[in-house]
Design an enzyme around this catalytic site. Structure first.
Site, PDB file in Angstrom:
ATOM      1  CD  GLU A   1      18.371   6.197   8.309  1.00  0.00           C
ATOM      2  OE1 GLU A   1      17.918   6.945   8.859  1.00  0.00           O
ATOM      3  OE2 GLU A   1      17.327   5.092   7.793  1.00  0.00           O
TER       4      GLU A   1
ATOM      5  NE  ARG B   1      -2.534  11.016   6.810  1.00  0.00           N
ATOM      6  CZ  ARG B   1      -1.691  11.124   7.319  1.00  0.00           C
ATOM      7  NH1 ARG B   1      -1.073  12.267   7.579  1.00  0.00           N
ATOM      8  NH2 ARG B   1      -1.040  10.172   8.081  1.00  0.00           N
TER       9      ARG B   1
ATOM     10  CE1 TYR C   1      11.153  -1.410  11.481  1.00  0.00           C
ATOM     11  CE2 TYR C   1       8.878  -1.384  11.559  1.00  0.00           C
ATOM     12  CZ  TYR C   1       9.795  -0.704  11.842  1.00  0.00           C
ATOM     13  OH  TYR C   1       9.844   0.598  12.334  1.00  0.00           O
TER      14      TYR C   1
ATOM     15  NE  ARG D   1      -1.871  -0.573   3.919  1.00  0.00           N
ATOM     16  CZ  ARG D   1      -2.082   0.387   4.578  1.00  0.00           C
ATOM     17  NH1 ARG D   1      -3.066   1.158   4.455  1.00  0.00           N
ATOM     18  NH2 ARG D   1      -1.271   0.644   5.556  1.00  0.00           N
TER      19      ARG D   1
ATOM     20  CG  ASP E   1       6.267   0.431  14.350  1.00  0.00           C
ATOM     21  OD1 ASP E   1       7.402   0.652  14.086  1.00  0.00           O
ATOM     22  OD2 ASP E   1       5.110   0.562  13.616  1.00  0.00           O
TER      23      ASP E   1
ATOM     24  NE  ARG F   1      18.878  -3.014   1.567  1.00  0.00           N
ATOM     25  CZ  ARG F   1      20.044  -3.001   0.945  1.00  0.00           C
ATOM     26  NH1 ARG F   1      20.718  -3.677   0.133  1.00  0.00           N
ATOM     27  NH2 ARG F   1      20.302  -1.439   0.351  1.00  0.00           N
TER      28      ARG F   1
ATOM     29  NE  ARG G   1      15.186   7.621   7.710  1.00  0.00           N
ATOM     30  CZ  ARG G   1      14.382   7.154   8.645  1.00  0.00           C
ATOM     31  NH1 ARG G   1      13.033   7.777   8.425  1.00  0.00           N
ATOM     32  NH2 ARG G   1      14.598   6.336   9.540  1.00  0.00           N
TER      33      ARG G   1
HETATM   34  C1  LIG Z   1      16.025   2.170  11.383  1.00  0.00           C
HETATM   35  C2  LIG Z   1      15.239   1.776  12.408  1.00  0.00           C
HETATM   36  C3  LIG Z   1      14.019   2.915  12.786  1.00  0.00           C
HETATM   37  C4  LIG Z   1      13.163   2.318  13.448  1.00  0.00           C
HETATM   38  N1  LIG Z   1      12.058   3.445  13.857  1.00  0.00           N
HETATM   39  C5  LIG Z   1      11.065   3.089  14.724  1.00  0.00           C
HETATM   40  C6  LIG Z   1      10.295   4.057  15.066  1.00  0.00           C
HETATM   41  O1  LIG Z   1      10.326   5.238  14.581  1.00  0.00           O
HETATM   42  N2  LIG Z   1       9.149   3.658  15.763  1.00  0.00           N
HETATM   43  C7  LIG Z   1       9.129   2.373  16.229  1.00  0.00           C
HETATM   44  O2  LIG Z   1       8.123   2.001  16.915  1.00  0.00           O
HETATM   45  N3  LIG Z   1      10.066   1.326  16.081  1.00  0.00           N
HETATM   46  C8  LIG Z   1      10.904   1.911  15.299  1.00  0.00           C
HETATM   47  N4  LIG Z   1      12.018   0.801  15.003  1.00  0.00           N
HETATM   48  C9  LIG Z   1      11.722  -0.559  15.609  1.00  0.00           C
HETATM   49  C10 LIG Z   1      12.363  -0.746  16.923  1.00  0.00           C
HETATM   50  O3  LIG Z   1      14.008  -0.406  16.758  1.00  0.00           O
HETATM   51  C11 LIG Z   1      12.542  -2.235  17.351  1.00  0.00           C
HETATM   52  O4  LIG Z   1      11.022  -2.274  17.568  1.00  0.00           O
HETATM   53  C12 LIG Z   1      12.947  -2.335  18.686  1.00  0.00           C
HETATM   54  O5  LIG Z   1      14.457  -1.823  18.487  1.00  0.00           O
HETATM   55  C13 LIG Z   1      13.161  -3.830  18.981  1.00  0.00           C
HETATM   56  O6  LIG Z   1      13.742  -3.995  20.057  1.00  0.00           O
HETATM   57  P1  LIG Z   1      14.237  -5.334  20.627  1.00  0.00           P
HETATM   58  O7  LIG Z   1      14.613  -5.553  21.816  1.00  0.00           O
HETATM   59  O8  LIG Z   1      13.479  -6.579  19.762  1.00  0.00           O
HETATM   60  O9  LIG Z   1      15.771  -5.711  19.505  1.00  0.00           O
HETATM   61  P2  LIG Z   1      17.024  -4.779  19.842  1.00  0.00           P
HETATM   62  O10 LIG Z   1      16.776  -3.611  20.281  1.00  0.00           O
HETATM   63  O11 LIG Z   1      17.689  -4.980  18.587  1.00  0.00           O
HETATM   64  O12 LIG Z   1      17.697  -5.645  21.017  1.00  0.00           O
HETATM   65  C14 LIG Z   1      18.369  -6.821  20.693  1.00  0.00           C
HETATM   66  C15 LIG Z   1      19.811  -6.723  21.565  1.00  0.00           C
HETATM   67  O13 LIG Z   1      20.066  -7.929  21.745  1.00  0.00           O
HETATM   68  C16 LIG Z   1      21.725  -7.828  21.743  1.00  0.00           C
HETATM   69  N5  LIG Z   1      22.340  -9.383  21.192  1.00  0.00           N
HETATM   70  C17 LIG Z   1      21.935  -9.858  20.143  1.00  0.00           C
HETATM   71  N6  LIG Z   1      22.714 -11.220  20.314  1.00  0.00           N
HETATM   72  C18 LIG Z   1      23.172 -11.192  21.177  1.00  0.00           C
HETATM   73  C19 LIG Z   1      24.221 -12.254  21.973  1.00  0.00           C
HETATM   74  N7  LIG Z   1      24.520 -13.074  21.264  1.00  0.00           N
HETATM   75  N8  LIG Z   1      24.708 -11.974  23.235  1.00  0.00           N
HETATM   76  C20 LIG Z   1      24.465 -10.637  23.701  1.00  0.00           C
HETATM   77  N9  LIG Z   1      23.526  -9.811  23.232  1.00  0.00           N
HETATM   78  C21 LIG Z   1      22.945  -9.918  22.194  1.00  0.00           C
HETATM   79  C22 LIG Z   1      21.842  -6.892  20.847  1.00  0.00           C
HETATM   80  O14 LIG Z   1      23.147  -6.287  20.718  1.00  0.00           O
HETATM   81  C23 LIG Z   1      20.808  -5.865  21.225  1.00  0.00           C
HETATM   82  O15 LIG Z   1      21.285  -4.748  22.041  1.00  0.00           O
HETATM   83  C24 LIG Z   1      12.820   0.937  14.063  1.00  0.00           C
HETATM   84  C25 LIG Z   1      13.960   0.218  13.599  1.00  0.00           C
HETATM   85  C26 LIG Z   1      14.927   0.556  12.812  1.00  0.00           C
HETATM   86  C27 LIG Z   1      15.812  -0.481  12.357  1.00  0.00           C
END
Ligand SMILES: Cc1cc2nc3c(=O)[nH]c(=O)nc-3n(C[C@H](O)[C@H](O)[C@H](O)COP(=O)(O)OP(=O)(O)OC[C@H]3O[C@@H](n4cnc5c(N)ncnc54)[C@H](O)[C@@H]3O)c2cc1C
Lengths: 638, 263
Positions: free
Chosen positions: A567, A438, A615, A434, A617, A511, A542
């Protein structure tokens, strides 16, 4: 009309409790003869002052025996104060505890009448509203069967329906809504919300502090018969929850001490100090489990980490804007941070033209000089029709068939190609399902109810989440596990799922993004937090100017420099930070194979964006973590 | 005066509840046993038959038409016994409800006495049957029965309030009261006639301190003997009823705010 619905002044409730409860004449006589009948004074409530305005909703929290129910009883007129006064303006309807107002031998129909009259309604009134009650309670089929055959949920429905037939001036709810199925609870909540907006005053007692947060504007925290704190429910509930947790922790500390002596340390090892890991660890700790959080990075927060650079919060792993439509999640995060009113409205630059994002009337009027939505809609329809695309074969055709040539060429094409490092013609159509258009002049990128950035950055929010939880940084799970496997019982793994299984089926693809962060000696570099560059000639996708995420911080403390991040989208290779999963068929199938392995794995919980290969949020990550933690603890969450 | 007006107002407000409670009691009673109404007629009949057989042989002097004699007294005693027994439990029995809602507590006591009254009126059928079967003479004076029932109703309300109140504080009052009830039955001339075979002091004692004597005597007068009751028992009956009511209401009012702490 009185301004207050309830005025409680200097109320004291004193009970005369016999040392041992004497409730029969024989003992009474014996004690009387032996002069043993000593009465002990027990102060159930003291110095209670409370003024509640019409239409307000108040929750009462406190441990068992703190006086919550006693206070409600005093307000309802069931108990008379020993000192002080209680003034009530209006009609009180209590929601009667299950079974209390209900006679099990009578049928539902008879109970409706009886219950209504107990609440002071006349028979005539009940006859008038009978159908309405039946409809709300959804018990139509069972009207003439005795209530003793009903489930507790059905009884609750009956009680609630009767208590709320008329909008009472004051509704008293004491722990009754915790039963019944979800749908009915939602219905009750809706009705209560409606009554609240209709001017009913609500008094609510519950052990479930989250429901107090949800339902009440104000809360009173009672502690040993006195008001410990009264005010906005968020603050009161937080303070109360904090102390409750401290109490639990204290008890746990003792248990831990014991465990330590026995040689075992943690219940859970949480791998990853990102959002998922932190929320999960917190929910477990709150319920008395001992967690150790480890992360291979040198900071907490995972991808939402923000770094303080001379007073500017820099989003190290890309711009993160918190947005959600889930009130529960919004309240949850607000417990750990104050959120500002940031609204994401990115700009797009194509060559030397500047457009508003997302695609809205501002964008279109700039493109074509049109002002009316109808004209714009006609224009786009015309452009799409001209292309004669029936079945889009690739991303280009897909995008064209959605937005027409102009929007695609200027705002979609270059950006997408940079993002994926390939021509749109060579990309599969499914990537873009999509492209919302708007037809209003609204630059707000998200459609969610709530949006903002935590004041002071995400990292301090994460610190609060991880408050009192042991964290070890720069520790890789696979290394740690080799030497310390006896330190924990269970693992919560938020890293890459393929890595956990040693890539036995091969790598899942991502990616990645690279950031070039730079300090510029300009107070305001681009005038907006996010600017997209949509032509292919500019190498970056960006530019983020971090200070604009926190306008309030800039206002308070203006800086004559700025921090920007360019970026760049890039190929991902094993070894560099994964950002966006490539959810195509091949990778999804691969993930499913890993998923099957994960299900076999005992005592390991997989969660978060990397272990789920998706992905996510932030709000969805939090929700998942809360739910998974609840499932793990076998508790029910609202 | 304001307080009084307020009381009357609340009584009116809860009048429908009172009716509903009474009809609940009756419904439940008649729904549960399959014989229903028949049972409430059969019960006094059966006891009457047993007693008649036993006592006509035991007592030296025969009482004319003993079944009617017995029933006309026994009926009232049973009513008093049932209504006060139920009234005694009325507050404690509704504890769960009273802990949650403000409802005037006396409503429950009143409801119990009232439903027992209705019950008694229904069981008058038993008396009717016996009178027809024994070919007893019907006297016009029987029309005065409602007046006597009313006296006893007032008396039972008063006693009921007192007992309900006591029961909140002393649960063993129930056992004590059941002993009292048995004694009370023998102390009242129901199965026997209070004639000269009894010592003079006993006769005086019964006539002066036993309230039930007044009601039983009146009922005998109008049903069995066909006399207008003498002024002593008639006015005495009213006066005792109101004295009992005042005592009951006073005791109940005095401690009703404390009930919640004990139920
Ligand atoms: C560029 C980008 C922009 C984004 N913008 C938004 C936004 O505007 N709004 C929104 O709601 N969401 C956004 N998101 C999504 C958001 O980043 C994620 O929802 C969130 O960070 C996920 O958290 P997590 O704990 O699942 O993963 P992570 O934050 O990735 O945490 C995983 C952690 O595990 C650790 N880890 C991995 N493997 C190991 C290992 N073997 N031993 C020890 N530690 C390890 C890593 O170091 C990391 O710190 C965005 C994501 C990206 C990529």
């Amino acid at each position: 009309m009185a301004k207050y619905a309830i005025e409680v002044e200097n109320v004291k409730i004193r009970f005369n409790l016999a040392n041992e409860k004497v409730d029969n004449l024989k003992e009474y006589a014996i004690k009387l003869m032996k002069h043993e009948l000593m009465f002990q004074e027990f102060i159930a409530l003291q110095d209670i002052n409370l003024k509640i305005k019409k239409g307000e909703s108040w929750g009462f929290v406190g441990v068992n025996g703190s006086g919550k129910s006693t206070l409600l009883k005093t307000i309802s007129g069931i108990l008379k104060p020993y000192e002080g006064t209680v003034k009530i303006h209006g009609r009180i309807a209590p929601l009667i505890e299950l079974g209390a107002g209900i006679d099990p031998d009578l049928t539902a129909r008879e109970n409706i009448y009886l219950n209504g009259m107990v609440l002071g309604h006349s028979r005539e009134f009940m006859e008038e509203h009978f159908d309405e009650i039946v409809e709300f309670s959804n018990l139509g089929k069972f009207l003439d069967s005795p209530v003793k055959n009903f489930s507790s949920g059905m009884k609750a429905r009956l009680g609630f329906a009767v208590a709320t037939v008329v909008n009472p001036d004051i509704l008293v709810v004491d722990e009754v809504l915790e039963v019944g199925d979800m749908r009915f609870r939602r219905k009750c909540n809706e009705r209560m919300q409606r009554m609240l907006s209709g001017g009913t005053t609500l008094l609510y007692v519950s052990h479930n502090i989250d429901s107090v947060r949800n339902l009440c504007q104000y809360a009173v925290w009672l502690d040993e018969g006195k008001i410990r704190m009264a005010g906005p429910s968020m603050e009161v509930c937080d303070a109360y929850a904090e102390e409750q947790e401290a109490e639990v922790r204290k008890k746990q500390e003792e248990k831990r001490e014991r465990l330590r002596r026995e040689g075992r340390k943690y219940d859970y090892l949480v791998v990853g100090a990102g959002l998922y890991g932190a929320v999960f660890a917190r929910e477990l700790t709150r319920r008395g489990k001992r967690c150790l959080v480890i992360d291979k990075r040198n900071h907490i927060g995972g991808n939402i980490y923000t770094e303080d650079v001379d007073g500017i919060q820099v989003h190290k792993y890309g711009a993160h804007i918190f947005h959600t439509s889930d009130k529960r999640i919004w309240r949850y995060v607000n417990r750990f941070a104050e959120f500002n009113h940031y609204i994401n409205s990115p700009l797009a630059i194509y060559k030397d033209e500047l457009y508003n994002m997302p695609f809205n009337m501002n964008t279109f009027s700039k493109l074509w000089g049109l002002k009316k939505p109808q004209e714009v809609q006609a224009k786009i329809a015309e452009q799409i029709a001209d292309l004669h695309i029936e079945e889009p074969k690739n991303l280009e055709e897909q995008a064209l068939s959605l937005v027409g040539r102009d929007v695609y060429e200027k705002l979609v094409k270059g950006y997408t190609e940079k993002q994926w490092g390939r021509d749109c013609k060579d990309l599969p159509a499914f990537i873009i399902r999509r492209l919302p258009l708007r037809f209003t002049y609204n630059n707000n990128y998200f459609n969610d109810l709530y949006q903002g950035i935590p004041c002071g950055g995400y990292t301090s929010m994460m610190e609060r989440l991880l408050n009192n939880i042991d964290v070890m940084l720069e520790t890789d799970f696979f290394e740690y596990r080799k030497e310390h496997s006896e330190m924990f019982d269970k693992v919560v793994y938020t890293g890459m799922i393929d890595e956990y299984f040693d890539y036995c089926y091969g790598h899942l693809e991502y990616r990645s993004v690279r950031f070039e962060t730079e300090r510029v000696e300009e107070a305001n570099y681009q005038g907006n937090a996010v600017v997209n560059y949509t032509d292919r000639e500019v190498p970056y996708t960006r530019v983020i100017e971090h200070k604009h995420f926190e306008p309030e911080a800039e206002q308070e403390n203006p800086k004559d420099f700025s921090i920007i991040s360019r970026e760049y989208s890039m190929e991902w290779k094993p070894g560099i930070d994964p950002y966006y999963p490539v959810n195509d068929e091949k990778n999804n199938a691969l993930y499913e194979k890993y998923r099957a392995l994960a299900e076999q794995e005992e005592n390991v919980i997989f969660g978060g964006r990397l272990a789920s290969y998706k992905y996510y949020d932030m709000d969805k990550v939090i929700e998942a973590a809360i739910n998974d933690a609840a499932k793990e603890l076998n508790v029910w969450v609202q | 005066m304001d307080l009084f007006k307020y009381r009357i107002k609340t009584l009116f407000k809860y009048l429908d509840l009172l009716k509903e409670l009474v009809s609940r009691d009756l419904k439940l009673k008649y729904r549960r046993s399959f014989l229903g109404y028949v049972w409430s007629v059969l019960d006094p009949l059966l006891t009457m038959i047993v007693l008649t057989v036993v006592f006509t042989h035991l007592l030296g002097k025969k009482i004319e038409n003993y079944p009617v004699y017995l029933l006309s007294g026994r009926m009232l005693y049973d009513f008093m016994k049932n209504s006060t027994n139920n009234a005694m439990k009325s507050v404690v029995g509704n504890a769960a409800l009273l802990r949650k809602v403000y409802v005037p507590k006396y409503i429950f006591t009143l409801a119990k006495v009232t439903s027992c009254t209705v019950d008694m009126v229904l069981s008058l059928g038993a008396l009717l049957i016996v009178m027809i079967v024994t070919k007893a003479q019907f006297h016009l004076t029987i029309l005065l029965l409602p007046l006597i029932v009313l006296q006893l109703y007032i008396f039972c309300c008063g006693l009921g309030f007192l007992l309900a109140q006591l029961n909140v504080f002393f649960r063993d009052i129930q056992y004590i009261y059941s002993v009292i009830l048995t004694a009370w039955m023998y102390f009242t001339p129901i199965i026997y006639q209070l004639d000269d075979r009894f010592p003079r002091w006993y006769q005086l004692l019964v006539k002066s301190i036993n309230p039930m004597y007044y009601y039983v005597a009146q009922s005998r007068d109008i049903i069995y003997y066909g006399n207008i009751p003498g002024p002593r028992v008639f006015f005495g009956g009213w006066i005792i009823a109101f004295i009992m009511l005042v005592i009951g209401v006073w005791a109940f009012q005095r401690s009703k705010d404390k009930f919640i702490l004990y139920i």
